[in-house]
Design a protein around this motif. Structure first.
Motif, PDB file in Angstrom:
ATOM      1  N   VAL A  63       0.949  -1.185   0.013  1.00  0.00           N
ATOM      2  CA  VAL A  63      -0.021   0.115  -0.067  1.00  0.00           C
ATOM      3  C   VAL A  63       0.890   1.244   0.095  1.00  0.00           C
ATOM      4  O   VAL A  63       1.532   1.510   1.037  1.00  0.00           O
ATOM      5  CB  VAL A  63      -0.764  -0.112   1.008  1.00  0.00           C
ATOM      6  CG1 VAL A  63      -1.824   1.389   1.163  1.00  0.00           C
ATOM      7  CG2 VAL A  63      -1.695  -1.494   1.266  1.00  0.00           C
ATOM      8  N   THR A  64       0.621   2.256  -0.933  1.00  0.00           N
ATOM      9  CA  THR A  64       1.434   3.276  -1.109  1.00  0.00           C
ATOM     10  C   THR A  64       0.317   4.462  -1.224  1.00  0.00           C
ATOM     11  O   THR A  64       0.043   4.693  -2.303  1.00  0.00           O
ATOM     12  CB  THR A  64       2.293   3.144  -2.285  1.00  0.00           C
ATOM     13  OG1 THR A  64       3.144   2.171  -2.358  1.00  0.00           O
ATOM     14  CG2 THR A  64       3.339   4.567  -2.191  1.00  0.00           C
ATOM     15  N   MET A  65       0.390   5.250  -0.252  1.00  0.00           N
ATOM     16  CA  MET A  65      -0.962   6.119  -0.259  1.00  0.00           C
ATOM     17  C   MET A  65      -0.479   7.423  -0.913  1.00  0.00           C
ATOM     18  O   MET A  65      -1.288   8.301  -1.465  1.00  0.00           O
ATOM     19  CB  MET A  65      -1.309   6.449   1.117  1.00  0.00           C
ATOM     20  CG  MET A  65      -1.876   5.343   1.761  1.00  0.00           C
ATOM     21  SD  MET A  65      -3.428   4.443   1.101  1.00  0.00           S
ATOM     22  CE  MET A  65      -4.551   6.027   1.058  1.00  0.00           C
ATOM     23  N   ASN A  66       0.754   7.713  -0.680  1.00  0.00           N
ATOM     24  CA  ASN A  66       1.344   9.033  -1.534  1.00  0.00           C
ATOM     25  C   ASN A  66       2.512   8.836  -2.391  1.00  0.00           C
ATOM     26  O   ASN A  66       3.741   9.321  -2.308  1.00  0.00           O
ATOM     27  CB  ASN A  66       1.745  10.068  -0.462  1.00  0.00           C
ATOM     28  CG  ASN A  66       1.955  11.442  -0.982  1.00  0.00           C
ATOM     29  OD1 ASN A  66       1.326  11.919  -1.914  1.00  0.00           O
ATOM     30  ND2 ASN A  66       2.663  12.212   0.050  1.00  0.00           N
ATOM     31  N   PRO A  67       2.200   7.851  -3.472  1.00  0.00           N
ATOM     32  CA  PRO A  67       3.195   7.574  -4.370  1.00  0.00           C
ATOM     33  C   PRO A  67       3.770   8.923  -5.360  1.00  0.00           C
ATOM     34  O   PRO A  67       3.101   9.944  -5.147  1.00  0.00           O
ATOM     35  CB  PRO A  67       2.651   6.528  -5.276  1.00  0.00           C
ATOM     36  CG  PRO A  67       1.284   7.076  -5.459  1.00  0.00           C
ATOM     37  CD  PRO A  67       1.002   7.586  -3.946  1.00  0.00           C
ATOM     38  N   SER A  68       4.972   8.853  -6.099  1.00  0.00           N
ATOM     39  CA  SER A  68       5.431   9.763  -7.021  1.00  0.00           C
ATOM     40  C   SER A  68       5.910   9.164  -8.291  1.00  0.00           C
ATOM     41  O   SER A  68       6.400   8.174  -8.043  1.00  0.00           O
ATOM     42  CB  SER A  68       6.421  10.522  -5.849  1.00  0.00           C
ATOM     43  OG  SER A  68       7.368   9.664  -5.562  1.00  0.00           O
TER      44      SER A  68
ATOM     45  N   ARG B 260       2.186  13.203  -7.393  1.00  0.00           N
ATOM     46  CA  ARG B 260       3.366  14.197  -7.509  1.00  0.00           C
ATOM     47  C   ARG B 260       4.443  13.781  -8.377  1.00  0.00           C
ATOM     48  O   ARG B 260       4.862  12.526  -8.353  1.00  0.00           O
ATOM     49  CB  ARG B 260       3.667  14.312  -5.791  1.00  0.00           C
ATOM     50  CG  ARG B 260       3.692  13.165  -5.221  1.00  0.00           C
ATOM     51  CD  ARG B 260       4.246  13.417  -3.776  1.00  0.00           C
ATOM     52  NE  ARG B 260       4.783  12.153  -3.259  1.00  0.00           N
ATOM     53  CZ  ARG B 260       5.324  12.143  -2.174  1.00  0.00           C
ATOM     54  NH1 ARG B 260       6.169  13.193  -1.588  1.00  0.00           N
ATOM     55  NH2 ARG B 260       5.686  10.932  -1.457  1.00  0.00           N
ATOM     56  N   ASN B 261       5.428  14.680  -8.393  1.00  0.00           N
ATOM     57  CA  ASN B 261       6.826  14.468  -8.898  1.00  0.00           C
ATOM     58  C   ASN B 261       7.690  14.554  -7.849  1.00  0.00           C
ATOM     59  O   ASN B 261       7.520  15.552  -6.800  1.00  0.00           O
ATOM     60  CB  ASN B 261       7.330  15.446  -9.955  1.00  0.00           C
ATOM     61  CG  ASN B 261       6.522  15.177 -11.214  1.00  0.00           C
ATOM     62  OD1 ASN B 261       6.607  14.038 -11.758  1.00  0.00           O
ATOM     63  ND2 ASN B 261       6.088  16.214 -11.850  1.00  0.00           N
ATOM     64  N   CYS B 262       8.895  13.789  -7.503  1.00  0.00           N
ATOM     65  CA  CYS B 262       9.931  14.016  -6.506  1.00  0.00           C
ATOM     66  C   CYS B 262      11.397  14.034  -7.595  1.00  0.00           C
ATOM     67  O   CYS B 262      11.585  12.942  -8.003  1.00  0.00           O
ATOM     68  CB  CYS B 262       9.979  13.059  -5.579  1.00  0.00           C
ATOM     69  SG  CYS B 262       8.398  13.115  -4.650  1.00  0.00           S
TER      70      CYS B 262
END
Length: 321
Positions: A5-10, A87-89
Motif C-alpha cells: 500500500v502506497t498512499m502518496n506515491p510519486s 506528485r513528482n519528486c
C-alpha cells in the motif's frame, strides 16, 4: 500474495549533473523517471525476490497513469483513482551531493478516502500479508492507517507498518495494532518523548548486559503493547528485535555501501516475505536484513541483486538475548 500500500506515491525523477549551477540553466542528458514511493520500493524488491505481489494506493491524473504503467509487469496492480494529480519528486545528483525537490502531492477528498477503504477491504480477500509504507497525503485524517489496520485485522491478515510521526503515533494509540513495526532510534525517541540512547547502534555494538536490558525496557513500554514484532534497524550493526516476549540481536557482515536509500523498504519486503512463508524468527530476521543490505549495494533505489543473496544470508547471525 502480499498487498503493498502506497498512499502518496510519486514519479521519481533523477537529474545527474557534473555540477549544479545556481541561477542559470542546467542541461540534463541522462534523465531517469521511475514509479516511486516507499511502498513501491517494497513492491519492486518483492517482485525481484520472486514473491507474488499486488500493489495498490492512490493515483491521479496523467502522472498517475504514467506511474501505474511503469510498475514492473510481473506485479499485479489495482490502484484507486483520485481527482488530484500524482506528485513528482526530483533528485538532482551533482558530484557527491544529492539535492531533492519533493512535491507535497494531491489533497485527497473525504469521499476519496472513504472510497479507498472500501477498495482496500475488497483486495484483502486475495492476499495473505499487507505491507503499508510511507506518508499520508494531505486530506486524509491522521488516524487513517489505523482504519486500514483495523480492516486487515478483521480479515485476519498480518500487517507490516512502516510510517513515522503523527501517523504512527495514532496507530500505536488506537486499539487496532499492526503485526510489525520497524522504528529507528530517532522515531523511538519521538514516540516516547525522550532520548532512548545517543546512538543505539553504538550501544548495541557492545556486549553489555545492562545496555541490552535498557533496550528491552524501551520496547516493553505500554505504547507498544499489542504489537507482535518490533524490529529496530541499527545500520552497520545489524538489528535488534522483539517478538512477543523474546528478544534478538542480528549481527551482519561489513559491506560496501553504494546507495543506502531504500534499504528500509527492502527490509520491509523481507519481513513481509517472512510472514507470507511462515518462516522462523531467525529466518525472517535474516531475510529482512539481507534484502536491506542487498539494496545498499546497488545504485538503484529499491533494487536487489539476487545473485548475491545466499552468500550474504550465510554470514548473518541471530542471537537470542
Amino acid at each position: 500474495m502480499i498487498l503493498t500500500v502506497t498512499m502518496n506515491p510519486s514519479i521519481d525523477i533523477s537529474y545527474p549533473l557534473d555540477e549544479l549551477k545556481i541561477d542559470t540553466v542546467n542541461r540534463v542528458v541522462d534523465v531517469t523517471k521511475t514509479a516511486g514511493g516507499k511502498g513501491l520500493n517494497v513492491t519492486r524488491v518483492l517482485s525481484e525476490f520472486g514473491d507474488s505481489v499486488l500493489a495498490t494506493g492512490l493515483v491521479g491524473g496523467k502522472l498517475g497513469e504514467f506511474l501505474v504503467e511503469h510498475i514492473d509487469n510481473q506485479v499485479k496492480k489495482d490502484f484507486f483513482s483520485i481527482q488530484g494529480e500524482t506528485r513528482n519528486c526530483i533528485a538532482i545528483l551533482h558530484g557527491d551531493n544529492q539535492t531533492e525537490v519533493l512535491e507535497k502531492g494531491p489533497e485527497v477528498l473525504e469521499q476519496e478516502g472513504q472510497g479507498f477503504l472500501e477498495h482496500f477491504k475488497k483486495l484483502l480477500d486475495s492476499v495473505e500479508v499487507v505491507a503499508i509504507s510511507g506518508s499520508l497525503p494531505a486530506g486524509l485524517p491522521v488516524d487513517y492507517y489505523a482504519s486500514l489496520v483495523e480492516l486487515a485485522n478483521q480479515a485476519g491478515k498480518p500487517v507490516v507498518l512502516d510510517c513515522s510521526g503523527a501517523a504512527l503515533q495514532a496507530v500505536l494509540e488506537s486499539p487496532h495494532k499492526p503485526t510489525v513495526i520497524k522504528p529507528n532510534n530517532e522515531e523511538l525517541s519521538q514516540l516516547l518523548g525522550r532520548e532512548v540512547s545517543e546512538d543505539l547502534s553504538q550501544l548495541l555494538g557492545r556486549e553489555v548486559s545492562e545496555d541490552l536490558d535498557e533496550l528491552k525496557e524501551v520496547l516493553q513500554e505500554p505504547l507498544f503493547a499489542g504489537i507482535e514484532w518490533i524490529i529496530v534497524s541499527l545500520g552497520a550493526n545489524g538489528a535488534f528485535a522483539k517478538h512477543g516476549d523474546t528478544f534478538y540481536k542480528v549481527d551482519i557482515p561489513r559491506i560496501q555501501v553504494v546507495n543506502p536509500v531504500g534499504s528500509g523498504d527492502s527490509t520491509v519486503a523481507g519481513i513481509s516475505s517472512g510472514l507470507l512463508h511462515k518462516e522462523s524468527d531467525a529466518e525472517l530476521l535474516i531475510k529482512a536484513n539481507v534484502l536491506g543490505m542487498l539494496n545498499a549495494q546497488e545504485k538503484m533505489t529499491g533494487h536487489v541483486n539476487m545473485a548475491n543473496y545466499q552468500a550474504l544470508y550465510d554470514q548473518l547471525i541471530v542471537k537470542e538475548v
